[in-house]
Design an enzyme around this catalytic site. Structure first.
Site, short mmCIF file in Angstrom:
data_model
loop_
_atom_site.label_atom_id
_atom_site.label_comp_id
_atom_site.label_asym_id
_atom_site.label_seq_id
_atom_site.Cartn_x
_atom_site.Cartn_y
_atom_site.Cartn_z
N GLN A 118 2.31 2.07 -3.37
CA GLN A 118 1.35 2.64 -4.30
C GLN A 118 0.96 4.06 -3.91
O GLN A 118 0.73 4.91 -4.77
CB GLN A 118 0.09 1.76 -4.35
N GLU A 119 0.91 4.32 -2.63
CA GLU A 119 0.49 5.64 -2.16
C GLU A 119 1.53 6.72 -2.46
O GLU A 119 1.19 7.80 -2.92
CB GLU A 119 0.22 5.61 -0.65
N SER A 120 2.80 6.44 -2.17
CA SER A 120 3.78 7.52 -2.17
C SER A 120 5.12 7.18 -2.80
O SER A 120 5.96 8.08 -2.95
CB SER A 120 4.04 7.96 -0.72
N LEU B 209 0.82 -1.19 0.00
CA LEU B 209 0.00 0.00 0.00
C LEU B 209 0.87 1.26 0.00
O LEU B 209 0.61 2.21 -0.76
CB LEU B 209 -0.93 -0.03 1.21
N TYR C 52 -5.86 0.87 -8.23
CA TYR C 52 -5.15 0.94 -6.95
C TYR C 52 -5.18 -0.41 -6.23
O TYR C 52 -4.16 -0.91 -5.77
CB TYR C 52 -5.81 2.02 -6.10
#
Length: 664
Positions: free
Chosen positions: A507-509, A504, A614
């Site tokens: 993918q987020e940052s 996660l 996502y």
């Protein structure tokens, strides 16, 4: 050490660029390059930004011989580009040949040439440009037409058919094509519909101006239908013989369908006789689209009523998704086979077609699709690998480049300059330099560059660069796991799967600790400010400072606390929690079906394209991190699990005005 640096600063100016690279590679300075160079560059940038152009020559003199000098020279030249001579422009591009700044200046110059309609010079320079855009494309077509190239007319017409707004440079092109009848009135209406379909009413209004005899009141009707579609349909004097009112009535129906396709379909039955057969097919297709996004089983019937002419690849994709949810594998197979070759080649549709083939005992056809797909490193590649029965949890062989290759990469001037800019926190310029430098790299050079970025803690560039390899892969670089001590601590505290958390965060940052989204989400786990305040209250943190969410420790603690909270509220499901983290737990809950759904089917039928992509990436990332962390082999299919059904069909739309519309 300080004396050594003073000695370096006194070296011959022509030698300074090479020494800067050497200093970077040896890691002798906490800030790559010379401290004075960085200070001067930042000061020059501020002078350019604030319009103090007269200061730039002084900074250029101070940076003479530095690999940062071209930036100051570019700013100085671009600030007076209208008055610069052609020789000055060509001289800069010659001195900085094959560089991002040379290409940028050429693009700036081409815009000026196009605006001045200097087509001879424009058409000489345009083929040398690497990074073009729509403005320059329109200028290029206009220039070719002016030079008598008839094939350019066809290229101009092709640009017309989009629902997006186009730059001002395209307006004279389209006016000429319309005047010459190469864009017909029907083509104008088609683009009008495309604009409304793409939720661009302002573009639709501007398109009306191209139609003969259209009044300003027609444009105002677009605003009325956008904000209050029911008002148009309820008009007692609705004139369906008028093309504009007929198109706007169709727009009103599709606007209403975004929230409640079922009721709108019933209403459409009472209206459709007043519309042509092609218009009826179009509306049925749109009802099918929004019905499928609302997970309505009757959407399949609406798609059928659209006929072959009323279907395109997007509609067929949603027909497949709804067929998957209701378990109609005959429709899954037929709809995928109806797609264009390019759409059918996408990993999702190759996988689901293979599954349909297997259920129809067409094992040869299924395996012919699954075998090559299983060698792709993505969500459906992993599922295909499992479908074929490959050994689970097997470690992927990582290709490692040698230290000499990494050192050589550090001596590439564009790469060295990118690293300096990154350390100066000029991320846009640094990224542009990096992307330019690596654009034509083969796999070995990509991996060498990625490793160099990793060594400089430039994690997002390391990951993105390693992701681009075709044959030689280093999964340790693709799936970096920085800050593991902190992550492991909070993952253990909140009972979270560490591989999933890293999937996660990646993918987020991409592990950019100062990352901030357009809506204000911050840090490694992209925590929203309001969510951060709620978490701080739950954790009993008094006097919480909003900026502290960027800190690694706080961001991971808050992000994992929130992730665990969502997971607990969604039956412990990793898939639902992942979707909920991106789109909100309420939406993730509403997207469930009346019956239990295979996790992959739930994921494929998520109405929001951003969230759908996502979830796929996070769940696939988790598999690669699990392998890297040495976790026991668990299949992706097992991680996706089964999503329990609910009593009533979920909607992304609905009659509740606060319910999200199915727009994405």
């Amino acid at each position: 050490m300080q004396n050594n640096f003073q000695f370096l600063l006194r070296l011959n100016a022509n030698f300074r660029a090479l020494m800067a690279i050497a200093v970077i590679c040896l890691g002798l300075l906490p800030l790559p390059g010379y401290a004075n160079d960085g200070t001067d560059l930042l000061a020059a940038r501020e002078a350019f930004r604030t319009g103090k152009i007269q200061l730039l020559p002084g900074y250029a003199e101070r940076l003479k011989g530095s690999i940062l000098l071209p930036y100051v020279q570019y700013w100085a030249l671009s600030a007076r580009l209208k008055d610069a001579s052609e020789d000055e422009i060509r001289d800069f591009m010659a001195r900085n040949t094959d560089s991002v700044l040379s290409d940028k200046l050429r693009g700036d110059w081409l815009r000026l040439l196009g605006k001045n309609q200097d087509w001879g010079t424009f058409l000489t320079e345009y083929p040398l440009l690497v990074k073009s855009d729509l403005t320059l494309q329109c200028y290029a077509i206009r220039g070719r037409i002016a030079q008598g190239e008839t094939l350019a007319l066809k290229d101009g017409v092709a640009l017309w058919f989009t629902g997006k707004g186009l730059p001002e440079a395209c307006t004279p092109l389209f006016e000429q094509l319309i005047a010459d009848k190469l864009i017909s009135e029907e083509d104008i209406w088609q683009r009008f519909r495309l604009a409304l379909e793409s939720a661009n009413p302002a573009v639709a209004k501007s398109i009306l101006a191209y139609l003969p005899g259209q009044q300003q009141s027609d444009a105002r009707l677009v605003d009325t239908v956008t904000t209050a579609p029911e008002r148009l349909l309820g008009k007692p004097n609705l004139d369906l013989d008028s093309r504009v009112e007929r198109e706007l009535a169709i727009y009103a129906i599709t606007r209403l369908a975004r929230r409640d396709a079922r009721n709108v379909a019933q209403r459409w039955e009472t209206l459709r006789a007043d519309f042509s057969v092609p218009d009826q097919h179009y509306v049925w297709g749109q009802l099918g689209l929004y019905g499928a996004r609302q997970h309505l089983p009757e959407a399949l019937d609406w798609f059928d009523r659209a006929g072959v002419d009323g279907m395109n690849d997007e509609l067929l994709a949603w027909k497949v998704r709804e067929a998957l949810r209701v378990g109609n594998w005959n429709v899954v197979q037929a709809a995928i086979l109806q797609m264009s070759d390019s759409a059918r080649a996408e990993p999702a549709w190759r996988y689901w077609l293979a599954r349909a083939y297997k259920l129809h005992n067409k094992l040869y056809q299924a395996n012919a699709l699954l075998a090559p797909l299983s060698r792709e490193n993505n969500f459906y590649g992993l599922l295909a690998e499992e479908e074929l029965g490959a050994a689970l949890g097997a470690q992927t062989v990582n290709f490692k480049v040698g230290s000499d290759e990494v050192a050589a990469m550090g001596r590439v001037p564009d790469i060295a300059r990118a690293l300096i800019l990154y350390k100066l926190d000029l991320r846009t310029e640094a990224n542009n330099e990096w992307i330019w430098a690596t654009r034509n790299f083969d796999d070995r050079r990509l991996l060498a560059a990625a490793e160099l970025a990793r060594q400089n803690d430039w994690y997002d560039r390391a990951i993105n660069t390693a992701d681009r390899t075709q044959q030689l892969h280093d999964f340790d670089l693709r799936f970096l796991a920085p800050y593991r001590d902190i992550a492991r601590k909070y993952a253990k505290e909140y009972g979270l799967d560490e591989a999933w958390v890293y999937g996660l965060m990646r993918q987020e940052s991409r592990f950019v600790s100062r990352a901030k989204s357009g809506v204000g989400a911050a840090g490694l786990m992209q925590v929203m400010p309001a969510t951060a305040r709620w978490i701080a209250n739950k954790l009993g943190i008094r006097h919480f400072q909003a900026d502290s969410i960027h800190g690694l420790d706080t961001n991971m603690q808050f992000g994992m606390y929130y992730l665990k909270t969502i997971q607990q509220s969604l039956d412990g499901s990793l898939v639902l929690a992942t979707a909920g983290y991106n789109a909100g737990p309420g939406r993730a809950r509403r997207w469930r079906g009346e019956q239990a759904l295979e996790g992959a089917i739930y994921t494929e039928s998520i109405p929001f394209s951003e969230t759908r992509d996502y979830v796929k990436k996070v769940m696939a990332n988790a598999i690669y991190y699990a392998r890297s962390f040495g976790q026991p082999g668990q299949s992706l299919k097992a991680r996706l699990g089964s999503i329990a059904g609910v009593a009533t069909a979920p909607l992304c739309g609905g009659t509740d005005e606060n319910a999200p519309a199915c727009d994405n």
